[in-house]
Design a protein around this motif. Structure first.
Motif, PDB file in Angstrom:
ATOM      1  N   ASP A 434       0.843  -1.190   0.000  1.00 32.41           N
ATOM      2  CA  ASP A 434       0.000   0.000   0.000  1.00 32.41           C
ATOM      3  C   ASP A 434       0.880   1.242   0.000  1.00 32.41           C
ATOM      4  O   ASP A 434       1.609   1.506   0.968  1.00 32.41           O
ATOM      5  N   LEU A 435       0.806   2.033  -1.068  1.00 30.80           N
ATOM      6  CA  LEU A 435       1.643   3.222  -1.181  1.00 30.80           C
ATOM      7  C   LEU A 435       0.934   4.496  -0.730  1.00 30.80           C
ATOM      8  O   LEU A 435       1.494   5.581  -0.880  1.00 30.80           O
ATOM      9  N   THR A 436      -0.281   4.369  -0.199  1.00 32.27           N
ATOM     10  CA  THR A 436      -1.023   5.557   0.205  1.00 32.27           C
ATOM     11  C   THR A 436      -0.212   6.482   1.110  1.00 32.27           C
ATOM     12  O   THR A 436      -0.209   7.700   0.909  1.00 32.27           O
ATOM     13  N   PRO A 437       0.515   5.955   2.130  1.00 30.80           N
ATOM     14  CA  PRO A 437       1.280   6.854   3.009  1.00 30.80           C
ATOM     15  C   PRO A 437       2.385   7.611   2.282  1.00 30.80           C
ATOM     16  O   PRO A 437       2.850   8.644   2.766  1.00 30.80           O
ATOM     17  N   TYR A 438       2.830   7.082   1.125  1.00 29.98           N
ATOM     18  CA  TYR A 438       3.957   7.693   0.419  1.00 29.98           C
ATOM     19  C   TYR A 438       3.524   8.604  -0.723  1.00 29.98           C
ATOM     20  O   TYR A 438       4.353   9.290  -1.318  1.00 29.98           O
ATOM     21  N   LYS A 439       2.216   8.597  -1.060  1.00 30.95           N
ATOM     22  CA  LYS A 439       1.763   9.343  -2.224  1.00 30.95           C
ATOM     23  C   LYS A 439       2.043  10.836  -2.082  1.00 30.95           C
ATOM     24  O   LYS A 439       2.519  11.485  -3.027  1.00 30.95           O
ATOM     25  N   LYS A 440       1.771  11.388  -0.903  1.00 28.65           N
ATOM     26  CA  LYS A 440       1.996  12.820  -0.714  1.00 28.65           C
ATOM     27  C   LYS A 440       3.469  13.173  -0.856  1.00 28.65           C
ATOM     28  O   LYS A 440       3.820  14.219  -1.419  1.00 28.65           O
ATOM     29  N   ALA A 441       4.335  12.258  -0.374  1.00 23.56           N
ATOM     30  CA  ALA A 441       5.772  12.531  -0.468  1.00 23.56           C
ATOM     31  C   ALA A 441       6.236  12.527  -1.922  1.00 23.56           C
ATOM     32  O   ALA A 441       7.008  13.398  -2.345  1.00 23.56           O
ATOM     33  N   VAL A 442       5.761  11.534  -2.697  1.00 20.59           N
ATOM     34  CA  VAL A 442       6.144  11.464  -4.111  1.00 20.59           C
ATOM     35  C   VAL A 442       5.580  12.664  -4.863  1.00 20.59           C
ATOM     36  O   VAL A 442       6.281  13.301  -5.673  1.00 20.59           O
ATOM     37  N   ASP A 443       4.323  13.016  -4.595  1.00 21.85           N
ATOM     38  CA  ASP A 443       3.727  14.179  -5.251  1.00 21.85           C
ATOM     39  C   ASP A 443       4.490  15.461  -4.911  1.00 21.85           C
ATOM     40  O   ASP A 443       4.684  16.332  -5.771  1.00 21.85           O
ATOM     41  N   LEU A 444       4.933  15.567  -3.638  1.00 20.87           N
ATOM     42  CA  LEU A 444       5.687  16.746  -3.235  1.00 20.87           C
ATOM     43  C   LEU A 444       7.007  16.844  -3.992  1.00 20.87           C
ATOM     44  O   LEU A 444       7.383  17.920  -4.486  1.00 20.87           O
ATOM     45  N   LEU A 445       7.707  15.709  -4.125  1.00 17.84           N
ATOM     46  CA  LEU A 445       8.959  15.705  -4.882  1.00 17.84           C
ATOM     47  C   LEU A 445       8.735  16.117  -6.332  1.00 17.84           C
ATOM     48  O   LEU A 445       9.531  16.863  -6.926  1.00 17.84           O
ATOM     49  N   LEU A 446       7.659  15.637  -6.908  1.00 18.52           N
ATOM     50  CA  LEU A 446       7.388  15.963  -8.298  1.00 18.52           C
ATOM     51  C   LEU A 446       6.927  17.408  -8.465  1.00 18.52           C
ATOM     52  O   LEU A 446       7.150  18.020  -9.529  1.00 18.52           O
ATOM     53  N   GLU A 447       6.306  17.987  -7.453  1.00 21.03           N
ATOM     54  CA  GLU A 447       5.986  19.418  -7.491  1.00 21.03           C
ATOM     55  C   GLU A 447       7.275  20.240  -7.460  1.00 21.03           C
ATOM     56  O   GLU A 447       7.407  21.250  -8.170  1.00 21.03           O
ATOM     57  N   VAL A 448       8.234  19.812  -6.629  1.00 23.59           N
ATOM     58  CA  VAL A 448       9.540  20.480  -6.593  1.00 23.59           C
ATOM     59  C   VAL A 448      10.212  20.381  -7.959  1.00 23.59           C
ATOM     60  O   VAL A 448      10.794  21.358  -8.465  1.00 23.59           O
ATOM     61  N   ARG A 449      10.122  19.194  -8.576  1.00 24.48           N
ATOM     62  CA  ARG A 449      10.712  19.008  -9.910  1.00 24.48           C
ATOM     63  C   ARG A 449      10.013  19.907 -10.933  1.00 24.48           C
ATOM     64  O   ARG A 449      10.668  20.490 -11.817  1.00 24.48           O
ATOM     65  N   LYS A 453      11.827  22.737 -13.200  1.00 30.04           N
ATOM     66  CA  LYS A 453      11.764  22.825 -14.662  1.00 30.04           C
ATOM     67  C   LYS A 453      11.316  24.210 -15.103  1.00 30.04           C
ATOM     68  O   LYS A 453      11.842  24.775 -16.088  1.00 30.04           O
ATOM     69  N   ALA A 454      10.339  24.770 -14.366  1.00 30.59           N
ATOM     70  CA  ALA A 454       9.859  26.109 -14.721  1.00 30.59           C
ATOM     71  C   ALA A 454      10.965  27.141 -14.574  1.00 30.59           C
ATOM     72  O   ALA A 454      11.023  28.131 -15.323  1.00 30.59           O
ATOM     73  N   ALA A 455      11.848  26.920 -13.596  1.00 24.10           N
ATOM     74  CA  ALA A 455      12.974  27.841 -13.368  1.00 24.10           C
ATOM     75  C   ALA A 455      14.198  27.467 -14.196  1.00 24.10           C
ATOM     76  O   ALA A 455      15.277  28.027 -13.999  1.00 24.10           O
ATOM     77  N   ARG A 456      14.015  26.478 -15.099  1.00 20.14           N
ATOM     78  CA  ARG A 456      15.100  25.987 -15.949  1.00 20.14           C
ATOM     79  C   ARG A 456      16.274  25.436 -15.129  1.00 20.14           C
ATOM     80  O   ARG A 456      17.432  25.474 -15.546  1.00 20.14           O
ATOM     81  N   ASP A 457      15.942  24.912 -13.955  1.00 25.40           N
ATOM     82  CA  ASP A 457      16.960  24.240 -13.128  1.00 25.40           C
ATOM     83  C   ASP A 457      16.971  22.768 -13.523  1.00 25.40           C
ATOM     84  O   ASP A 457      16.449  21.903 -12.835  1.00 25.40           O
ATOM     85  N   TRP A 458      17.578  22.475 -14.674  1.00 25.39           N
ATOM     86  CA  TRP A 458      17.529  21.137 -15.230  1.00 25.39           C
ATOM     87  C   TRP A 458      18.261  20.101 -14.381  1.00 25.39           C
ATOM     88  O   TRP A 458      17.885  18.928 -14.346  1.00 25.39           O
TER      89      TRP A 458
END
Length: 487
Positions: A434-449, A453-458
């Motif tokens: 069950d990955l439910t406890p980790y979903k917010k963490a993964v989503d947060l990392l991808l929001e940072v990514r 990308k928007a800041a061109r920090d490749w």
């Protein structure tokens, strides 16, 4: 009696004998070895029928037996009991062997998401009922005793009724197909089959009876237990096509000989699974257990295949068609299963619009029509893939759906993919985690990514993507942001 090998146009033709309740009996496993791919097909086929009958609103009493006595080596009437043989070789009690492999069978069925039956009777728990069946057949003149064994008189039965109504064989064909066997001198005719066998001194599994200390013939158990739990008349009897003759043919004869008329209204049979075009068998070296499929531990397997991949593979073919296993076919089923779940996951994230530019009204009716037409699961799957195309169009910005239509699609998937076909969503948690406890963490990392990308920090963007990939997460950029899944 209506004898069908299919339930064509289910809603139009099927009327249960007991109004509102369906009685269904399916031949279960002989528990002397690990469950294999051949066990999976009937279990999944009749699981789908069980699920769909309930979805239609029927109350279903589903009986699936466990054969733990009487299934002999070489022939249904001769040889050594397979469970007793296993017990002798491994120096165990026969019931110890039967319980061990019953547990293994149950674990495999749970992995395949096969629902447990309503009742699961064991042959050894119903010796009295089988003896009573033999007494009735003897009293009606369709059986005879010989040296402590009791045999069914096929020729007399055929004169009064008709032997071969299910398989289409006539008695001459049955005689010609019968093999010369040890102990044939006890029989009046080659085609006669055992209702009760006298146990030899070395035979471990034995019970007292009016004729001898012995054990029931293989065919007796289903007739006796079906009648006990479903009554003298019930709706559906199923099993593999290899059981049509002699097992189910003998069951019909036993029922008519004991009660004067047939017991079963509809007969259903699934076809076989072959491996690279050959029948599966230990002697051919292509015998693969379900556990070996799940672990990949067999020389014919290129990888492990999850239980849901195996289930999806079986459901992609009609139950009356032959299914041929190959690694290529299993890999294709694995990809198809993943694509289906990708569509389901995207459906959860769709944003509703004020209007729908595509229609979703036909998907439910198409699925229902396919299921009613002899459980046509391949058409159901094809219809759900068409629904996935609509989901992908909306996800890519090429179509729109209202909130009502999105909920309708969710309901169609819920009903037909999960409830009826019994497919389980194992992708979100890889191996059932069950990955439910980790979903917010993964989503947060991808929001940072996304912000990087928007800041061109490749460098930061690529680092997050690569590290998530190493951890087993597949990340895909979309027009609205991102989506991810576990490999």
């Amino acid at each position: 009696m209506l004898i069908y090998n299919t339930l064509t146009r289910l809603k139009e033709r099927f009327v249960p004998i007991h109004e509102g309740r369906v009685g269904m009996y399916v031949c279960g496993p002989t528990v002397y070895g690990d469950p294999h791919l051949g066990h999976a097909r009937p279990s999944i086929t009749f699981d789908v029928l069980f699920r769909y009958m309930k979805q239609l609103g029927y109350k279903v009493r589903y009986v699936r037996n466990i054969t733990d006595v009487g299934h002999l080596e070489h022939d249904a009437d001769e040889g050594e009991d397979k469970i007793a043989k296993k017990a002798r070789l491994e120096q165990l009690e026969p019931m110890e062997v039967a319980q061990y492999y019953t547990n293994r069978y149950h674990a495999a069925m749970a992995a395949l998401n096969v629902l447990p039956p309503s009742i699961e009777p064991h042959a050894t728990g119903h010796i009295i009922e089988q003896e009573e069946l033999v007494k009735e057949i003897l009293a009606n003149g369709y059986a005879y005793e010989s040296n402590g064994s009791v045999y069914f008189d096929v020729e007399k039965y055929d004169r009064d009724h008709k032997y071969g109504v299910l398989s289409g064989r006539n008695l001459d064909e049955v005689r010609n197909a019968s093999r010369e066997l040890d102990g044939v001198g006890e029989k009046r005719a080659q085609a006669d089959f055992a209702l009760w066998k006298k146990a030899q001194p070395e035979h471990i599994m034995r019970w007292p009876s009016p004729w001898s200390d012995g054990f029931p013939g293989w065919h007796c158990e289903c007739t006796a237990m079906g009648r006990k739990y479903l009554g003298s008349h019930f709706d559906i009897h199923g099993g593999g096509m290899d059981l049509v003759f002699p097992h189910h043919e003998c069951e019909i004869a036993q029922a008519v000989a004991s009660q004067g008329e047939p017991m079963v209204r509809y007969w259903m049979h699934n076809n076989m699974i072959t491996i690279n075009g050959k029948k599966m068998g230990k002697s051919l070296g292509n015998f693969i257990t379900l556990e070996q499929f799940f672990t990949g531990d067999h020389e014919l397997l290129e990888q492990a295949y999850s239980p849901m991949t195996v289930r999806f593979f079986i459901l992609q073919a009609h139950y009356r068609g032959t299914v041929d296993f190959s690694n290529e076919a299993l890999k294709a089923a694995e990809k198809a299963y993943e694509r289906m779940l990708d569509g389901w996951h995207r459906l959860q994230e769709l944003k509703p619009a004020d209007t729908s530019s595509v229609s979703v009204a036909e998907f439910r009716s198409r699925c229902a029509e396919a299921m009613d037409d002899d459980l046509n699961t391949p058409i159901v799957i094809a219809t759900l893939f068409d629904a996935c195309k609509v989901v992908n169009q909306v996800n890519d910005g090429n179509a729109t759906l209202t909130a009502h239509d999105i909920e309708e699609l969710k309901s169609v998937f819920g009903t037909y993919l999960f409830d009826v076909l019994g497919v389980r969503d194992d992708s979100a948690g890889g191996d059932g985690v069950d990955l439910t406890p980790y979903k917010k963490a993964v989503d947060l990392l991808l929001e940072v990514r996304k912000n990087a990308k928007a800041a061109r920090d490749w460098a930061t963007s690529d680092l997050i993507r690569d590290r998530l990939n190493e951890a087993g997460f597949d990340v895909k950029d979309t027009k609205d942001g991102f989506e991810w899944k576990v490999r």
